[in-house]
Design a protein around this motif. Structure first.
Motif, short mmCIF file in Angstrom:
data_model
loop_
_atom_site.label_atom_id
_atom_site.label_comp_id
_atom_site.label_asym_id
_atom_site.label_seq_id
_atom_site.Cartn_x
_atom_site.Cartn_y
_atom_site.Cartn_z
N ALA A 9 0.83 -1.21 0.00
CA ALA A 9 0.00 0.00 0.00
C ALA A 9 0.86 1.25 0.00
O ALA A 9 0.64 2.19 0.77
CB ALA A 9 -0.94 -0.01 1.21
N GLU A 22 -6.67 5.79 -0.75
CA GLU A 22 -7.54 6.36 0.28
C GLU A 22 -8.86 6.87 -0.28
O GLU A 22 -9.67 7.44 0.45
CB GLU A 22 -6.80 7.47 1.03
N TYR A 31 -8.03 0.79 0.11
CA TYR A 31 -7.07 -0.20 0.61
C TYR A 31 -7.66 -1.12 1.66
O TYR A 31 -7.16 -2.25 1.87
CB TYR A 31 -5.82 0.49 1.17
N THR A 32 -8.72 -0.69 2.35
CA THR A 32 -9.27 -1.49 3.45
C THR A 32 -9.92 -2.78 2.96
O THR A 32 -10.06 -3.74 3.73
CB THR A 32 -10.29 -0.70 4.29
N THR A 59 3.68 0.61 3.61
CA THR A 59 3.06 1.85 3.12
C THR A 59 4.00 3.04 3.26
O THR A 59 4.98 3.00 4.01
CB THR A 59 1.74 2.13 3.85
N ILE A 64 -2.77 5.67 6.29
CA ILE A 64 -2.87 4.21 6.22
C ILE A 64 -2.10 3.58 7.36
O ILE A 64 -2.59 2.66 8.03
CB ILE A 64 -2.37 3.70 4.86
N CYS A 68 -3.93 1.31 10.34
CA CYS A 68 -3.57 -0.11 10.50
C CYS A 68 -3.00 -0.36 11.90
O CYS A 68 -3.34 -1.36 12.55
CB CYS A 68 -2.56 -0.52 9.43
#
Length: 201
Positions: A9, A22, A31-32, A59, A64, A68
């Motif tokens: 990512a 995003e 990305y989720t 990333t 992000i 995370c």
């Protein structure tokens, strides 16, 4: 045995025209979707195999990384993201050099399911191959998985081609998902139209 599942990512969405990872898709950052599928696959794979699957996100984006980490997901910061895909691979191999295999998943394939990921890993291990990847019906592509012997080679990669040079080899094991549409990736703004229609079904 330990397999490190790596969500890549770090991209900047140059072809997309903005930071695509995003972009909100049905109220969630793009990305989720991949992150959720990877986490679900890891949880499902462990009880059925006894193999340790861990998820990490590589990333270069603060939002992000923070999101995370807040969920307890391992994050590796990619300070060389501008170089391209190879930098993400090197980061993961260096940070998790103890892994027996590294499996790399692009963060812009939101339709890839946990079921397909788990089946891919299961069949790869059963094949005995040292390297494997998926096939989208037209060509070999990511996701890809490499066993430990490929570690030194992955660390020599440079640029934006990732491990493609390894995937072209005849000995590469190839997985054909039941629904090749799961490998649809978001490269351009127009791809969001197709994605939204698919998710609306």
């Amino acid at each position: 045995m330990k397999i490190q599942l790596v969500l890549m990512a770090s991209g900047f969405g140059r072809r997309f025209g903005s930071h695509k990872l995003e972009v909100l898709v049905h109220g969630r950052p793009l990305y989720t979707y991949g992150m959720k599928s990877l986490c679900q696959a890891a949880q499902a794979f462990l009880p059925s195999s006894g193999i340790d699957c861990q998820v990490t996100v590589v990333t270069a984006h603060d939002a992000i990384a923070s999101a995370c980490q807040a969920q307890g997901i391992d994050v590796i910061w990619n300070g060389q993201a501008g170089e391209g895909m190879a930098a993400s691979l090197r980061c993961a191999v260096q940070a998790h050099s103890e892994a027996d295999a590294w499996a790399f998943f692009p963060a812009d394939q939101p339709l890839l399911t946990a079921e397909t990921i788990a089946d891919f890993l299961r069949q790869f291990l059963a094949s005995g191959a040292a390297v494997g990847c998926m096939h989208n019906g037209e060509r070999r592509c990511s996701p890809a998985v490499f066993r430990r012997p490929y570690g030194p080679g992955l660390l020599t990669l440079r640029g934006d081609t990732g491990g493609r040079q390894f995937l072209k080899r005849p000995q590469t094991w190839v997985y054909y998902p039941k629904r090749k549409g799961e490998l649809f990736d978001i490269d351009y703004q127009d791809d969001l139209i197709f994605l939204n229609k698919t998710l609306d079904k």
